[in-house]
Motif scaffolding. Structure first.
Motif, PDB file in Angstrom:
ATOM      1  N   ASP A  96     -23.704  23.765 -22.423  1.00 25.81           N
ATOM      2  CA  ASP A  96     -23.108  24.805 -21.512  1.00 25.81           C
ATOM      3  C   ASP A  96     -23.167  24.149 -20.076  1.00 25.81           C
ATOM      4  OD1 ASP A  96     -25.896  24.761 -20.525  1.00 25.81           O
ATOM      5  OD2 ASP A  96     -26.371  26.556 -21.512  1.00 25.81           O
ATOM      6  N   ARG A  97     -23.014  24.882 -19.029  1.00 23.45           N
ATOM      7  CA  ARG A  97     -22.633  24.126 -17.633  1.00 23.45           C
ATOM      8  C   ARG A  97     -23.952  23.519 -17.083  1.00 23.45           C
ATOM      9  NH1 ARG A  97     -18.957  28.887 -15.879  1.00 23.45           N
ATOM     10  NH2 ARG A  97     -20.843  29.696 -15.237  1.00 23.45           N
ATOM     11  N   SER A  98     -24.977  24.044 -17.583  1.00 25.79           N
ATOM     12  CA  SER A  98     -26.250  23.288 -16.888  1.00 25.79           C
ATOM     13  C   SER A  98     -26.609  22.420 -18.064  1.00 25.79           C
ATOM     14  CB  SER A  98     -27.574  24.519 -17.350  1.00 25.79           C
ATOM     15  OG  SER A  98     -27.634  24.715 -18.517  1.00 25.79           O
ATOM     16  N   SER A  99     -25.964  21.965 -19.124  1.00 24.71           N
ATOM     17  CA  SER A  99     -26.429  20.950 -20.073  1.00 24.71           C
ATOM     18  C   SER A  99     -25.621  19.825 -19.987  1.00 24.71           C
ATOM     19  CB  SER A  99     -27.022  21.349 -21.400  1.00 24.71           C
ATOM     20  OG  SER A  99     -26.062  22.011 -22.091  1.00 24.71           O
ATOM     21  N   PHE A 100     -24.270  20.087 -19.379  1.00 27.37           N
ATOM     22  CA  PHE A 100     -23.147  19.164 -19.490  1.00 27.37           C
ATOM     23  C   PHE A 100     -23.158  18.805 -17.891  1.00 27.37           C
ATOM     24  CE2 PHE A 100     -19.144  17.239 -18.715  1.00 27.37           C
ATOM     25  CZ  PHE A 100     -18.756  16.724 -20.063  1.00 27.37           C
ATOM     26  N   THR A 101     -23.638  17.432 -17.786  1.00 25.66           N
ATOM     27  CA  THR A 101     -23.780  17.033 -16.360  1.00 25.66           C
ATOM     28  C   THR A 101     -22.937  15.731 -16.167  1.00 25.66           C
ATOM     29  OG1 THR A 101     -26.051  17.728 -16.264  1.00 25.66           O
ATOM     30  CG2 THR A 101     -25.553  16.561 -14.543  1.00 25.66           C
ATOM     31  N   VAL A 102     -22.271  15.962 -14.934  1.00 23.85           N
ATOM     32  CA  VAL A 102     -21.604  14.523 -14.621  1.00 23.85           C
ATOM     33  C   VAL A 102     -22.322  13.873 -13.479  1.00 23.85           C
ATOM     34  CG1 VAL A 102     -19.387  13.950 -13.450  1.00 23.85           C
ATOM     35  CG2 VAL A 102     -19.244  15.787 -14.914  1.00 23.85           C
ATOM     36  N   GLN A 103     -22.331  12.585 -13.643  1.00 24.97           N
ATOM     37  CA  GLN A 103     -23.132  11.699 -13.111  1.00 24.97           C
ATOM     38  C   GLN A 103     -22.206  10.758 -11.785  1.00 24.97           C
ATOM     39  OE1 GLN A 103     -24.699  11.410 -16.110  1.00 24.97           O
ATOM     40  NE2 GLN A 103     -25.948  13.208 -15.704  1.00 24.97           N
ATOM     41  N   ALA A 104     -21.204  10.199 -12.381  1.00 26.72           N
ATOM     42  CA  ALA A 104     -20.416   9.330 -11.781  1.00 26.72           C
ATOM     43  C   ALA A 104     -18.841   8.968 -12.261  1.00 26.72           C
ATOM     44  CB  ALA A 104     -21.302   7.949 -12.026  1.00 26.72           C
ATOM     45  N   LEU A 105     -18.047   8.589 -11.490  1.00 18.16           N
ATOM     46  CA  LEU A 105     -16.723   8.298 -11.844  1.00 18.16           C
ATOM     47  C   LEU A 105     -16.173   7.396 -11.011  1.00 18.16           C
ATOM     48  CD1 LEU A 105     -14.218  10.086 -13.132  1.00 18.16           C
ATOM     49  CD2 LEU A 105     -13.781  10.753 -10.826  1.00 18.16           C
ATOM     50  N   GLU A 106     -15.529   6.302 -11.733  1.00 16.42           N
ATOM     51  CA  GLU A 106     -14.653   5.342 -11.309  1.00 16.42           C
ATOM     52  C   GLU A 106     -13.165   5.891 -11.199  1.00 16.42           C
ATOM     53  OE1 GLU A 106     -13.351   0.747 -11.907  1.00 16.42           O
ATOM     54  OE2 GLU A 106     -15.445   1.128 -12.534  1.00 16.42           O
ATOM     55  N   GLU A 107     -12.646   5.705 -10.127  1.00 14.82           N
ATOM     56  CA  GLU A 107     -11.074   6.064 -10.103  1.00 14.82           C
ATOM     57  C   GLU A 107     -10.082   4.966  -9.684  1.00 14.82           C
ATOM     58  OE1 GLU A 107      -8.293   9.656  -8.027  1.00 14.82           O
ATOM     59  OE2 GLU A 107     -10.267   9.329  -7.305  1.00 14.82           O
ATOM     60  N   GLY A 108      -9.209   4.715 -10.636  1.00 14.75           N
ATOM     61  CA  GLY A 108      -8.149   3.589 -10.321  1.00 14.75           C
ATOM     62  C   GLY A 108      -8.516   2.556 -11.028  1.00 14.75           C
ATOM     63  N   GLY A 109      -7.643   1.404 -10.684  1.00 11.44           N
ATOM     64  CA  GLY A 109      -7.901   0.021 -11.356  1.00 11.44           C
ATOM     65  C   GLY A 109      -7.352  -0.149 -12.848  1.00 11.44           C
ATOM     66  N   SER A 110      -7.973  -0.780 -13.630  1.00 11.99           N
ATOM     67  CA  SER A 110      -7.188  -0.804 -14.904  1.00 11.99           C
ATOM     68  C   SER A 110      -8.220  -1.555 -15.807  1.00 11.99           C
ATOM     69  CB  SER A 110      -6.092  -1.748 -14.969  1.00 11.99           C
ATOM     70  OG  SER A 110      -6.472  -3.046 -14.739  1.00 11.99           O
ATOM     71  N   GLN A 111      -7.991  -1.971 -17.118  1.00 13.57           N
ATOM     72  CA  GLN A 111      -8.883  -2.861 -17.963  1.00 13.57           C
ATOM     73  C   GLN A 111      -9.427  -3.870 -17.415  1.00 13.57           C
ATOM     74  OE1 GLN A 111      -5.732  -1.712 -18.890  1.00 13.57           O
ATOM     75  NE2 GLN A 111      -5.481  -1.404 -20.975  1.00 13.57           N
ATOM     76  N   PHE A 112      -8.557  -4.662 -16.328  1.00 13.29           N
ATOM     77  CA  PHE A 112      -9.055  -5.709 -15.885  1.00 13.29           C
ATOM     78  C   PHE A 112      -9.280  -5.754 -14.184  1.00 13.29           C
ATOM     79  CE2 PHE A 112      -5.208  -5.892 -18.774  1.00 13.29           C
ATOM     80  CZ  PHE A 112      -5.904  -6.421 -19.883  1.00 13.29           C
ATOM     81  N   VAL A 113      -9.077  -4.784 -13.400  1.00 12.06           N
ATOM     82  CA  VAL A 113      -9.116  -4.382 -12.052  1.00 12.06           C
ATOM     83  C   VAL A 113      -9.914  -3.407 -11.815  1.00 12.06           C
ATOM     84  CG1 VAL A 113      -7.995  -4.274 -10.025  1.00 12.06           C
ATOM     85  CG2 VAL A 113      -6.687  -5.684 -11.666  1.00 12.06           C
TER      86      VAL A 113
END
Length: 402
Positions: free
Chosen positions: A65-82
């Motif tokens: 549920d919303r209390s047990s699914f917790t987002v900690q971090a996000l990386e945005e942009g780049g690629s497999q190499f950058v």
């Protein structure tokens, strides 16, 4: 429009015409019922900026549920190499992350949980997707990978009788004229959550950019051994939202039209079953909660190449995740500057799409002839192709009927 790449020592993922790809890169803990941080790499469609990403667990009974699914971090942009822009959650809210910031535009929380039917049920396409039971003909995604486990039923953690008793208590609180506004708001929030079941899906709402790579870290409990689940798995689909016109009549309970949101799956309507890095296990174990998963998410850097196998011909070793192989099929090995650091990479052949995530850097041809390099030239190529089909139909038994 898509096909699967699966080589020894390489991540298993999909080559996507839309550009939407997802892959599991790491599990922190594979013990039954344990809290598990999942690292998921995915990319959004080339031509569509989604309002949400629908992510569903495929293991039997994998509920949260919303209390047990917790987002900690996000990386945005780049690629497999950058590398892209890394962000972490500094409070309890995923809205700390830029991509989740637009959720309130749709009167949504950044993370809503439920089951796939909660979202797909408002997309007209799925009104006919069944044989005997809703969605039962959506057996495979576009790569031929089984979608088993995507469509599960919600589960309540308490009995209906217990929920009714608790509901009556909250209603009594709301009816008490002596209660403060704060107490009423608390009771309303508790009442709203009381009748929400757990589900196997999370709708991640915000302002996702088109044709962009994301790396998401979130924590959720693994299914219990009693569910019969033996291995973890995930499925993802990009979603765009639409609100009812302000001129429409109010809905049930006086709901304003702007609060009635419908959803549309973009790209392949079967979504994408997420691949998994070959050095990462998905098998659940009866281990103490402190034990990490068996492979510890090893990459394929120089110290463990013998265990992972060297990258195959026309593959390059990405620096990410301690190193993993990315295919340059339909392109060639190259190098790219990553903020002053040279990285191995791929360059794609003319007319091929570029994928920002997954096992392959180069996607399918943009159009049927493979000559397009821009949206404008793709439109002209499609027009030529469709005109040729129509010309052929006009010369056959259907002449004059098209």
């Amino acid at each position: 429009g898509t096909h699967r790449i699966s080589d020894e020592g390489a991540l298993t993922s999909t080559m996507s015409l839309s550009g939407a790809v997802c892959s599991v890169m790491f599990y922190s803990n594979l013990a039954w019922s344990a809290s598990n941080q999942v690292t998921l790499e995915f990319s959004t469609p080339h031509g569509v900026a989604p309002n949400g990403m629908l992510l569903c667990a495929t293991a039997t009974g994998h509920m949260f549920d919303r209390s047990s699914f917790t987002v900690q971090a996000l990386e945005e942009g780049g690629s497999q190499f950058v590398s892209g822009t890394a962000q972490t959650v500094s409070s309890d809210a995923a809205t700390d992350l830029r991509a989740f910031g637009g959720a309130t535009t749709w009167n949504h929380r950044a993370v809503e949980t439920g089951v796939a039917a909660d979202v797909l049920g408002t997309d007209p396409y799925y009104a006919s997707t069944y044989l005997r039971r809703r969605y039962d003909d959506l057996a495979f995604d576009s790569t031929g990978t089984s979608m088993s486990g995507v469509f599960q039923d919600p589960v309540w953690s308490t009995s209906e009788a217990a929920r009714l008793t608790a509901t009556d208590a909250h209603i009594t609180t709301l009816s008490d004229a002596s209660k403060t506004d704060t107490e009423r708001q608390t009771a309303m929030a508790a009442l709203a959550e009381l009748n929400r079941p757990t589900g196997n899906c999370a709708l991640l709402s915000g302002s996702w950019a088109k044709d962009t790579r994301y790396e998401l870290k979130f924590t959720t409990p693994n299914p219990a051994e009693s569910t019969g689940a033996t291995a973890l798995g995930w499925w993802m689909a990009p979603i765009t939202y639409a609100a009812a016109a302000s001129t429409e009549a109010d809905g049930a309970g006086g709901m304003e039209p702007s609060n009635r949101v419908t959803y549309t799956v973009r790209g392949d309507k079967a979504g994408a079953v997420c691949g998994i890095r070959s050095t990462v296990s998905a098998t659940l174990y009866d281990l103490p909660a402190s034990n990490l998963e068996a492979t510890s998410g090893e990459g394929c850097d120089a110290t463990n190449q013998p265990a992972c196998n060297a990258c195959a011909a026309n593959e390059v070793l990405s620096y990410r995740y301690s190193g993993h192989c990315v295919s340059c099929e339909n392109g060639a090995a190259a190098s790219v500057d990553d903020g002053g650091t040279p990285r191995a990479s791929c360059t794609c052949a003319t007319g091929r799409t570029t994928l920002k995530a997954g096992v392959s850097a180069c996607g399918p041809k943009m159009g049927p002839a493979g000559t397009s390099t821009t949206a404008a030239t793709l439109a002209a190529e499609l027009c030529t192709a469709f005109s040729g089909v129509k010309t052929g139909l006009n010369g056959g038994p259907t002449a004059g009927k098209t």
